[in-house]
Design a protein around this motif. Structure first.
Motif, short mmCIF file in Angstrom:
data_model
loop_
_atom_site.label_atom_id
_atom_site.label_comp_id
_atom_site.label_asym_id
_atom_site.label_seq_id
_atom_site.Cartn_x
_atom_site.Cartn_y
_atom_site.Cartn_z
N ILE A 109 -5.37 -9.04 -7.52
CA ILE A 109 -4.72 -9.18 -6.22
C ILE A 109 -5.27 -8.13 -5.26
O ILE A 109 -5.37 -6.95 -5.61
CB ILE A 109 -3.20 -9.02 -6.35
N ILE A 110 -5.64 -8.57 -4.06
CA ILE A 110 -6.10 -7.65 -3.04
C ILE A 110 -4.94 -6.73 -2.64
O ILE A 110 -3.85 -7.18 -2.29
CB ILE A 110 -6.60 -8.40 -1.79
N ILE A 111 -5.20 -5.42 -2.68
CA ILE A 111 -4.21 -4.43 -2.27
C ILE A 111 -4.51 -3.93 -0.86
O ILE A 111 -3.64 -3.91 0.00
CB ILE A 111 -4.17 -3.24 -3.26
N THR A 112 -5.74 -3.52 -0.63
CA THR A 112 -6.17 -3.12 0.71
C THR A 112 -7.48 -3.81 1.04
O THR A 112 -8.32 -4.04 0.16
CB THR A 112 -6.35 -1.60 0.83
N THR B 175 0.80 -1.22 0.00
CA THR B 175 0.00 0.00 0.00
C THR B 175 0.83 1.27 0.00
O THR B 175 0.30 2.36 -0.06
CB THR B 175 -0.93 0.02 1.22
N THR B 176 2.17 1.14 0.06
CA THR B 176 2.99 2.33 0.24
C THR B 176 3.30 3.05 -1.06
O THR B 176 3.54 4.25 -1.05
CB THR B 176 4.31 1.95 0.94
N ASN B 177 3.32 2.35 -2.17
CA ASN B 177 3.72 2.97 -3.43
C ASN B 177 2.60 2.96 -4.46
O ASN B 177 2.84 2.79 -5.65
CB ASN B 177 4.95 2.25 -3.99
N LEU B 178 1.39 3.15 -4.02
CA LEU B 178 0.26 3.16 -4.95
C LEU B 178 0.27 4.44 -5.78
O LEU B 178 0.54 5.53 -5.25
CB LEU B 178 -1.05 3.06 -4.19
N PRO B 179 -0.04 4.33 -7.06
CA PRO B 179 -0.07 5.53 -7.91
C PRO B 179 -1.29 6.39 -7.59
O PRO B 179 -2.34 5.89 -7.18
CB PRO B 179 -0.16 4.95 -9.32
N GLN B 180 -1.15 7.68 -7.78
CA GLN B 180 -2.30 8.57 -7.61
C GLN B 180 -3.23 8.51 -8.80
O GLN B 180 -4.45 8.67 -8.66
CB GLN B 180 -1.82 10.01 -7.40
N ASN B 181 -2.66 8.28 -9.98
CA ASN B 181 -3.46 8.19 -11.20
C ASN B 181 -3.18 6.87 -11.90
O ASN B 181 -2.05 6.37 -11.89
CB ASN B 181 -3.14 9.36 -12.14
N ILE B 182 -4.21 6.30 -12.49
CA ILE B 182 -4.12 4.98 -13.11
C ILE B 182 -4.77 4.99 -14.49
O ILE B 182 -5.55 5.89 -14.82
CB ILE B 182 -4.81 3.92 -12.23
N ARG B 183 -4.48 3.97 -15.26
CA ARG B 183 -5.14 3.81 -16.57
C ARG B 183 -6.56 3.29 -16.35
O ARG B 183 -6.81 2.45 -15.48
CB ARG B 183 -4.40 2.82 -17.44
N ALA B 184 -7.47 3.77 -17.17
CA ALA B 184 -8.84 3.26 -17.14
C ALA B 184 -9.49 3.51 -18.50
O ALA B 184 -9.17 4.50 -19.18
CB ALA B 184 -9.65 3.94 -16.05
N VAL B 185 -10.38 2.62 -18.88
CA VAL B 185 -11.22 2.82 -20.06
C VAL B 185 -12.58 3.27 -19.58
O VAL B 185 -13.17 2.65 -18.69
CB VAL B 185 -11.33 1.53 -20.89
N LEU C 62 -12.00 -2.69 -16.26
CA LEU C 62 -11.11 -2.31 -17.35
C LEU C 62 -10.27 -1.10 -16.91
O LEU C 62 -10.35 0.00 -17.44
CB LEU C 62 -11.91 -2.01 -18.61
N SER C 63 -9.47 -1.38 -15.89
CA SER C 63 -8.71 -0.35 -15.19
C SER C 63 -7.61 -1.05 -14.39
O SER C 63 -7.76 -2.21 -14.02
CB SER C 63 -9.65 0.42 -14.26
N ASP C 64 -6.54 -0.34 -14.09
CA ASP C 64 -5.45 -0.95 -13.33
C ASP C 64 -5.91 -1.40 -11.94
O ASP C 64 -5.43 -2.41 -11.43
CB ASP C 64 -4.30 0.04 -13.18
N TYR C 65 -6.80 -0.64 -11.34
CA TYR C 65 -7.32 -0.96 -10.02
C TYR C 65 -8.82 -0.68 -9.99
O TYR C 65 -9.31 0.19 -10.72
CB TYR C 65 -6.67 -0.08 -8.93
N THR C 66 -9.54 -1.40 -9.14
CA THR C 66 -10.95 -1.07 -8.91
C THR C 66 -11.33 -1.52 -7.51
O THR C 66 -10.59 -2.23 -6.83
CB THR C 66 -11.86 -1.71 -9.98
#
Length: 348
Positions: free
Chosen positions: A81-84, A2-12, A109-113
């Motif tokens: 994969i569960i992140i949080t 959880t320490t290096n999560l991006p603020q912005n991610i790819r999404a369709v 359809l996104s890096d994270y959801t």
């Protein structure tokens, strides 16, 4: 993690539900609301488009009335994969999971959801990310059709107890499945076989007759050569079925009325059976004739995990495309000519 999560991610995104247009963009990382006890942040490995999903909001607006503000990210099923995870959740960071999100929620359809606890299940150990990503929607639909809305008892499956009485009862049930080589139909054949159905009549095109036999079909009807109605009419006393699952609609669903015995069950994932009931069969009474929608239920998916890991069921995959080629995946699904599920690789 959880320490290096991006603020912005790819999404369709689908900016306007009144059109099917999709755009690839950058968006803020979704985060659970403070104090939320249900939401899990998942890094998406892969997802799969569903036929006509870009039309759902405009065709069924009443299903999209949630007060939750959401980004219109398509892809209702996925694996990752569960992140949080919230405190007390059975799912922990680093757990490999798969799920089917509710249609009114932000998709995969996104890096994270974000994924709700009630829809999650641990990924089968025997599946790779692509297989896991395409399993939830189709397998859940078939599972709930056969065992919740239908007549088969899941306790007959070896992973659910191998109950002798349940297996004996299932052995007396004849099941008809249309589009048996399709995504839902192929799962229905495999699950009915695992549950020991007495007969599994699979309606399929000529290209996959051998595959549906290997999946567990006891009889196969090639719809390019013979309709279900004509097949049944050749010997109604031995060919009528106790239940039918139609995955096509239209003439296929109408023909199922001829194949189901009086008092039987007719289920459809495409249309209301009563809407297409042939006038010649107006006197036929079924105990149930229902169009149903799948429930994104993690508890059912957990049972499917056991079935998959026991070697009793698997998805059929047509192809895997890169994230940037998402439009090719949607286009192929809409042609209805995909030879199995189309996977979109996200971060796998």
């Amino acid at each position: 993690m959880t320490t290096n999560l991006p603020q912005n991610i790819r999404a369709v995104l689908q900016p306007d539900p009144n059109t099917d247009n999709l755009i690839l963009t950058k968006t803020a990382l979704p985060t659970p609301e403070e104090g939320d006890t249900e939401e899990h942040l998942v890094q998406i490995k892969a997802t799969s488009p569903c036929l006509a999903e870009l039309t759902w909001e405009r065709n069924f607006p009443d299903a999209f009335t949630s007060e939750r503000k959401r980004e219109r990210v398509p892809g209702t099923e996925g694996a990752g994969i569960i992140i949080t995870a919230p405190a007390g959740s059975p799912f922990k960071p680093n757990d490999e999971v798969y799920f089917r999100n509710s249609a009114e929620r932000r998709g995969c359809l996104s890096d994270y959801t974000l994924v709700h606890k009630k829809t999650l299940a641990h990924k089968p150990k025997t599946q790779n990310w692509f297989e896991a990503a395409v399993t939830p929607l189709s397998s859940l639909t078939a599972y709930q059709a056969l065992f919740e809305h239908g007549l088969l008892d899941p306790r007959a499956i070896v992973t659910q107890g191998d109950d002798a009485k349940a297996r004996e009862a299932n052995s007396k049930i004849r099941v008809l499945i249309t589009a048996a080589s399709g995504s839902v139909g192929s799962w229905a054949v495999q699950l009915a076989s695992a549950a020991g159905a007495g007969a599994i009549i699979a309606v399929s095109g000529p290209g996959k007759l051998d595959e549906v036999r290997k999946a567990g079909a006891t009889d196969v009807v090639d719809y390019t050569k013979q309709s279900v109605a004509d097949w049944t009419a050749e010997d109604p006393s031995s060919r009528e079925c106790d239940m039918a699952l139609d995955c096509v609609g239209g003439n296929s669903l109408a023909a199922c009325w001829t194949a189901v015995r009086d008092g039987g069950v007719l289920l459809s994932v495409s249309d209301s059976p009563d809407r297409v009931k042939p006038a010649s069969l107006s006197s036929k009474k079924l105990s149930k004739a229902t169009w149903f929608l799948v429930e994104p239920r993690g508890s059912d998916l957990a049972e499917i995990t056991k079935i998959v890991d026991a070697g009793l069921g698997k998805p059929w995959i047509d192809s895997v495309v890169e994230f940037e080629d998402f439009q090719k995946a949607f286009d192929k699904v809409e042609t209805r000519h995909a030879n199995g599920k189309v996977v979109i690789k996200v971060t796998a």
